[in-house]
Write a protein that holds these residues in place. Structure first.
Motif, mmCIF file in Angstrom:
data_model
loop_
_atom_site.group_PDB
_atom_site.id
_atom_site.type_symbol
_atom_site.label_atom_id
_atom_site.label_comp_id
_atom_site.label_asym_id
_atom_site.label_seq_id
_atom_site.Cartn_x
_atom_site.Cartn_y
_atom_site.Cartn_z
ATOM 1 N N UNK A 68 -1.809 -7.311 16.727
ATOM 2 C CA UNK A 68 -2.197 -8.034 15.509
ATOM 3 C C UNK A 68 -1.072 -7.853 14.484
ATOM 4 N N UNK A 69 0.041 -8.511 14.754
ATOM 5 C CA UNK A 69 1.244 -8.344 13.938
ATOM 6 C C UNK A 69 1.016 -8.783 12.504
ATOM 7 N N UNK A 70 0.306 -9.895 12.315
ATOM 8 C CA UNK A 70 0.065 -10.402 10.965
ATOM 9 C C UNK A 70 -0.685 -9.374 10.120
ATOM 10 N N UNK A 71 -1.677 -8.696 10.721
ATOM 11 C CA UNK A 71 -2.436 -7.681 10.002
ATOM 12 C C UNK A 71 -1.556 -6.480 9.653
ATOM 13 N N UNK A 72 -0.677 -6.118 10.603
ATOM 14 C CA UNK A 72 0.232 -4.995 10.361
ATOM 15 C C UNK A 72 1.171 -5.304 9.196
ATOM 16 N N UNK A 73 1.708 -6.504 9.152
ATOM 17 C CA UNK A 73 2.613 -6.894 8.076
ATOM 18 C C UNK A 73 1.865 -6.952 6.748
ATOM 19 N N UNK A 74 0.625 -7.426 6.783
ATOM 20 C CA UNK A 74 -0.193 -7.482 5.566
ATOM 21 C C UNK A 74 -0.400 -6.066 5.009
ATOM 22 N N UNK A 75 -0.699 -5.134 5.893
ATOM 23 C CA UNK A 75 -0.861 -3.737 5.473
ATOM 24 C C UNK A 75 0.431 -3.202 4.866
ATOM 25 N N UNK A 76 1.537 -3.518 5.514
ATOM 26 C CA UNK A 76 2.840 -3.042 5.053
ATOM 27 C C UNK A 76 3.164 -3.587 3.674
ATOM 28 N N UNK A 77 2.934 -4.881 3.465
ATOM 29 C CA UNK A 77 3.193 -5.477 2.151
ATOM 30 C C UNK A 77 2.303 -4.844 1.072
ATOM 31 N N UNK A 78 1.056 -4.544 1.457
ATOM 32 C CA UNK A 78 0.156 -3.883 0.511
ATOM 33 C C UNK A 78 0.679 -2.525 0.093
ATOM 34 N N UNK A 79 1.248 -1.787 1.045
ATOM 35 C CA UNK A 79 1.803 -0.472 0.735
ATOM 36 C C UNK A 79 3.032 -0.589 -0.162
ATOM 37 N N UNK A 80 3.843 -1.616 0.073
ATOM 38 C CA UNK A 80 5.006 -1.829 -0.786
ATOM 39 C C UNK A 80 4.576 -2.160 -2.216
ATOM 40 N N UNK A 81 3.495 -2.922 -2.348
ATOM 41 C CA UNK A 81 2.982 -3.256 -3.683
ATOM 42 C C UNK A 81 2.488 -2.008 -4.405
ATOM 43 N N UNK A 82 2.056 -1.011 -3.624
ATOM 44 C CA UNK A 82 1.613 0.258 -4.208
ATOM 45 C C UNK A 82 2.798 1.196 -4.480
ATOM 46 N N UNK A 83 4.014 0.646 -4.343
ATOM 47 C CA UNK A 83 5.261 1.373 -4.599
ATOM 48 C C UNK A 83 5.514 2.513 -3.613
ATOM 49 N N UNK A 84 5.010 2.354 -2.393
ATOM 50 C CA UNK A 84 5.323 3.333 -1.355
ATOM 51 C C UNK A 84 6.747 3.087 -0.850
ATOM 52 N N UNK A 85 7.503 4.150 -0.682
ATOM 53 C CA UNK A 85 8.887 4.034 -0.230
ATOM 54 C C UNK A 85 8.943 3.730 1.267
ATOM 55 N N UNK A 86 9.743 2.727 1.689
ATOM 56 C CA UNK A 86 9.874 2.419 3.124
ATOM 57 C C UNK A 86 10.302 3.615 3.961
ATOM 58 N N UNK A 87 11.184 4.454 3.422
ATOM 59 C CA UNK A 87 11.642 5.620 4.195
ATOM 60 C C UNK A 87 10.489 6.602 4.415
ATOM 61 N N UNK A 88 9.633 6.764 3.395
ATOM 62 C CA UNK A 88 8.467 7.625 3.560
ATOM 63 C C UNK A 88 7.519 7.041 4.610
ATOM 64 N N UNK A 89 7.292 5.731 4.555
ATOM 65 C CA UNK A 89 6.409 5.079 5.529
ATOM 66 C C UNK A 89 6.973 5.210 6.934
ATOM 67 N N UNK A 90 8.282 5.070 7.055
ATOM 68 C CA UNK A 90 8.905 5.210 8.363
ATOM 69 C C UNK A 90 8.737 6.630 8.899
ATOM 70 N N UNK A 91 8.876 7.618 8.010
ATOM 71 C CA UNK A 91 8.700 9.006 8.440
ATOM 72 C C UNK A 91 7.278 9.249 8.941
ATOM 73 N N UNK A 92 6.295 8.628 8.282
ATOM 74 C CA UNK A 92 4.905 8.760 8.733
ATOM 75 C C UNK A 92 4.695 8.067 10.071
ATOM 76 N N UNK A 93 5.351 6.925 10.254
ATOM 77 C CA UNK A 93 5.274 6.235 11.554
ATOM 78 C C UNK A 93 5.893 7.093 12.657
ATOM 79 N N UNK A 94 7.036 7.684 12.358
ATOM 80 C CA UNK A 94 7.695 8.563 13.335
ATOM 81 C C UNK A 94 6.754 9.694 13.727
ATOM 82 N N UNK A 95 6.128 10.318 12.726
ATOM 83 C CA UNK A 95 5.223 11.430 13.019
ATOM 84 C C UNK A 95 4.056 10.973 13.887
#
Length: 343
Positions: free
Chosen positions: A231-258
């Motif tokens: 469900x790629x569209x849902x994943x991208x929607x979630x990602x955009x929502x996190x960016x709107x909340x001013x979450x840093x992409x590098x922090x999100x990537x680190x959480x994905x890695x973990x």
């Protein structure tokens, strides 16, 4: 003795003279202390009936002098001792000198008017120490381990019921997915939902979804679920929502890695016959996190997880060296991963 037995003993007024409380679930440990205080101490007498020490700052002789002194103007008192030295596992470190034999002697003849409570915020005690052996022989040791997923759900239902509200199991599960396993945060959100439901009302799945924001780590859990389900569209929607909340992409990537790394570990440990509880201990995760991670890991092959981790390592380098825009680079990774699936 486990936490359930300890709470039950307070209700039945079968109090012990000494408690050695240890474990990783600090919320339950603090709740136990609060119930002890409610049982033994009148609110207006707290200043005189509750004494606090820390073995990193106070000598054991000082603590024992207090324990052996009769309460002043009150019938009983509680001595709370934060400890990372006397009972804890690992290397001892303290600014002060301790004489364990003083406590060993007290444990043979504790004062009836005093409840001495040691609080050890560690997963294990040092079984080699005489103090630990003596406390265990008297059944004065209480373990406050992290609750299993099912226990957490029952705890949420009970907390709502205690406020004259009902909560469905689907609502409790959604609350866990949104908040995570921090019992303090779960308690706060449950109380908020109960207030919204009103006296005799019901906490529903819809109310949880509308009133409880999803924590960043829980959003990353959800993100990996959407990727696995294509469900790629849902994943991208979630990602955009996190960016709107001013979450840093590098922090999100680190959480994905973990999360991807934990999935790989869970698959490997599962193939070696480890139980979920053993996995939780081995990985330093909450049992509920192991459960969710295991569900997600079933949708990925080990080879796919290893490849994703390699790709994320390259992306991390590209982001930090300025070769790729951080937000765009992670979005492209999500698009590629979603289109390729988990196999």
């Amino acid at each position: 003795m486990d936490a359930k037995q300890a709470f039950r003993s307070i209700k039945q007024e079968q109090l012990l003279p000494v408690y050695i409380c240890y474990g990783t679930e600090s919320y339950l440990m603090n709740e136990f202390v609060e119930q002890l205080q409610e049982k033994l101490v009148q609110p207006e007498h707290k200043d005189m009936a509750i004494v606090r020490f820390d073995t990193g700052e106070h000598a054991l002789d000082t603590i024992m002098d207090e324990a052996e002194t009769l309460p002043f103007l009150v019938s009983s008192k509680i001595i709370l001792v934060r400890d990372q030295v006397l009972f804890a596992a690992g290397k001892e470190s303290s600014k002060v000198e301790h004489r364990p034999e003083r406590l060993l002697a007290y444990m043979e003849q504790p004062l009836e008017s005093t409840v001495l409570v040691f609080l050890v915020a560690q997963e294990k005690l040092d079984e080699r120490k005489k103090l630990v052996k003596a406390a265990k022989s008297k059944d004065w040791v209480v373990a406050f381990a992290a609750l299993q997923a099912e226990e957490l759900q029952r705890w949420l239902l009970k907390r709502a019921s205690g406020q004259d509200r009902s909560m469905g199991s689907d609502a409790a599960e959604e609350l866990l997915r949104r908040v995570g396993t921090d019992m303090r945060a779960l308690a706060a959100e449950t109380d908020k939902l109960c207030l919204h439901a009103g006296q005799g009302g019901s906490v529903t799945l819809a109310s949880v979804r509308s009133l409880v924001p999803m924590a960043t780590e829980q959003n990353v859990f959800k993100l990996t679920e959407e990727l696995a389900a294509l469900r790629t569209a849902e994943a991208i929607k979630l990602y955009h929502g996190l960016l709107k909340q001013r979450e840093e992409p590098i922090k999100l990537m680190a959480l994905l890695v973990r999360q991807f790394r934990n999935m790989l570990y869970v698959k490997e440990l599962g193939s070696q016959g480890y139980s979920p509880q053993q996995m939780a201990s081995q990985l330093g995760l909450h049992p509920y996190a192991v459960k969710i991670t295991g569900e997600q890991a079933r949708k990925f092959s080990p080879e796919r997880l290893a490849a994703l981790l390699d790709e994320l390592a390259e992306l991390d380098y590209a982001m930090k060296t300025g070769r790729v825009d951080k937000a765009l680079g992670l979005e492209l990774f999500l698009l590629r991963t979603g289109s390729q699936g988990a196999s």
